[in-house]
Design a protein around this motif. Structure first.
Motif, PDB file in Angstrom:
ATOM      1  N   ASP A  73     -23.930  68.876 -40.612  1.00 18.16           N
ATOM      2  CA  ASP A  73     -23.734  70.209 -40.042  1.00 18.16           C
ATOM      3  C   ASP A  73     -24.759  71.139 -40.699  1.00 18.16           C
ATOM      4  N   GLU A  74     -25.894  71.330 -40.026  1.00 11.40           N
ATOM      5  CA  GLU A  74     -26.992  72.111 -40.609  1.00 11.40           C
ATOM      6  C   GLU A  74     -26.618  73.574 -40.823  1.00 11.40           C
ATOM      7  N   GLU A  75     -25.785  74.107 -39.972  1.00 11.31           N
ATOM      8  CA  GLU A  75     -25.358  75.495 -40.145  1.00 11.31           C
ATOM      9  C   GLU A  75     -24.576  75.643 -41.452  1.00 11.31           C
ATOM     10  N   LYS A  76     -23.670  74.706 -41.686  1.00 12.43           N
ATOM     11  CA  LYS A  76     -22.885  74.715 -42.915  1.00 12.43           C
ATOM     12  C   LYS A  76     -23.792  74.476 -44.137  1.00 12.43           C
ATOM     13  N   MET A  80     -24.408  77.083 -47.207  1.00 18.74           N
ATOM     14  CA  MET A  80     -24.219  76.685 -48.595  1.00 18.74           C
ATOM     15  C   MET A  80     -25.449  77.047 -49.426  1.00 18.74           C
ATOM     16  N   LEU A  81     -26.629  76.737 -48.919  1.00 19.03           N
ATOM     17  CA  LEU A  81     -27.861  77.018 -49.659  1.00 19.03           C
ATOM     18  C   LEU A  81     -28.059  78.518 -49.872  1.00 19.03           C
ATOM     19  N   ARG A  83     -25.636  80.724 -50.007  1.00 19.79           N
ATOM     20  CA  ARG A  83     -24.606  81.134 -50.966  1.00 19.79           C
ATOM     21  C   ARG A  83     -25.065  80.817 -52.388  1.00 19.79           C
ATOM     22  N   ILE A  84     -25.599  79.625 -52.590  1.00 18.83           N
ATOM     23  CA  ILE A  84     -26.088  79.247 -53.918  1.00 18.83           C
ATOM     24  C   ILE A  84     -27.173  80.222 -54.373  1.00 18.83           C
ATOM     25  N   GLU A  85     -28.081  80.525 -53.480  1.00 10.42           N
ATOM     26  CA  GLU A  85     -29.183  81.453 -53.782  1.00 10.42           C
ATOM     27  C   GLU A  85     -28.637  82.845 -54.139  1.00 10.42           C
ATOM     28  N   SER A  86     -27.533  83.227 -53.535  1.00  8.95           N
ATOM     29  CA  SER A  86     -26.971  84.569 -53.768  1.00  8.95           C
ATOM     30  C   SER A  86     -26.297  84.699 -55.137  1.00  8.95           C
ATOM     31  N   PHE A  87     -26.141  83.601 -55.851  1.00  9.56           N
ATOM     32  CA  PHE A  87     -25.464  83.628 -57.145  1.00  9.56           C
ATOM     33  C   PHE A  87     -26.345  84.162 -58.272  1.00  9.56           C
ATOM     34  N   LEU A 101     -31.345  73.175 -59.012  1.00  7.96           N
ATOM     35  CA  LEU A 101     -30.653  71.888 -59.074  1.00  7.96           C
ATOM     36  C   LEU A 101     -29.370  71.923 -58.240  1.00  7.96           C
ATOM     37  N   SER A 102     -28.683  73.055 -58.238  1.00 10.36           N
ATOM     38  CA  SER A 102     -27.464  73.189 -57.423  1.00 10.36           C
ATOM     39  C   SER A 102     -27.769  73.006 -55.940  1.00 10.36           C
ATOM     40  N   LYS A 103     -28.953  73.434 -55.510  1.00  7.62           N
ATOM     41  CA  LYS A 103     -29.341  73.293 -54.103  1.00  7.62           C
ATOM     42  C   LYS A 103     -29.667  71.845 -53.753  1.00  7.62           C
ATOM     43  N   ILE A 104     -29.644  70.970 -54.745  1.00 10.32           N
ATOM     44  CA  ILE A 104     -29.795  69.528 -54.519  1.00 10.32           C
ATOM     45  C   ILE A 104     -28.438  68.844 -54.670  1.00 10.32           C
ATOM     46  N   LEU A 105     -27.788  69.084 -55.802  1.00 12.91           N
ATOM     47  CA  LEU A 105     -26.545  68.370 -56.105  1.00 12.91           C
ATOM     48  C   LEU A 105     -25.388  68.753 -55.193  1.00 12.91           C
ATOM     49  N   CYS A 106     -25.237  70.031 -54.895  1.00 10.31           N
ATOM     50  CA  CYS A 106     -24.106  70.460 -54.060  1.00 10.31           C
ATOM     51  C   CYS A 106     -24.187  69.897 -52.641  1.00 10.31           C
ATOM     52  N   PRO A 107     -25.343  69.974 -51.965  1.00  4.81           N
ATOM     53  CA  PRO A 107     -25.419  69.338 -50.639  1.00  4.81           C
ATOM     54  C   PRO A 107     -25.210  67.824 -50.713  1.00  4.81           C
TER      55      PRO A 107
END
Length: 167
Positions: A73-76, A80-81, A83-87, A101-107
């Protein structure tokens, strides 16, 4: 996008990380955990670092042919990406490394491994943990953390309330 394509992209990005980056991430996690109650702080940092390294190594060892090639689900994923960036809050090198790293591990955990974003051995405040029944994970804090400052809505773990309702 297919899962194998996402996996290959994530794995390629992971190749850019070194042991020095892992050290920066530990510094970031320690700084970010400063407001946790003392009795959970060290456990949280150690558990998250262990899970991070386990997941890091899992991706490194895994072969593309082992991935179930289903549609992502590319939209999801994009949500997510973002949201991670907004942190971002500190604008430090450690934080930037953690976010990358979160943008790799979380997806990977969510869309490929289908594992929770927190390890099942992590004890949350209140002395509660994620529970695994069969192939389903149940999180004791999910309903309390569903907000724009968390990734809980993307996590594969269901609320522990769903398990309690089944009993």
């Amino acid at each position: 996008m297919k899962a194998k394509e996402l996996f290959e992209k994530l794995k390629k990005e992971l190749d850019k990380f070194s042991i020095y980056d892992i050290m920066k991430i530990k510094c970031y996690i320690e700084k970010d955990a400063k407001y946790l109650p003392n009795k959970y702080k060290n456990h949280y940092v150690e558990s998250m670092m262990k899970y991070l390294i386990e997941t890091f190594n899992e991706i490194k060892r895994k072969k593309s042919k082992e991935i179930k090639d289903e549609e992502i689900d590319e939209e999801k994923l994009n949500e997510m990406l973002k949201r991670i960036e907004s942190f971002k809050k500190y604008n430090t090198e450690d934080e930037e490394t953690f976010i990358n790293l979160s943008k790799i591990l979380c997806p990977y955990l969510t869309f490929i491994a289908k594992k929770p974003l927190h390890p099942i051995y992590l004890t949350f405040p209140g002395n509660v943990k994620i529970v695994k029944k069969g192939n389903i994970y149940y999180c004791p804090v999910k309903n309390k953390q569903l907000n724009e400052y968390s990734l809980c809505e993307f996590c594969v773990a269901k609320s522990i309330d769903e398990l309690k309702n089944k009993l």
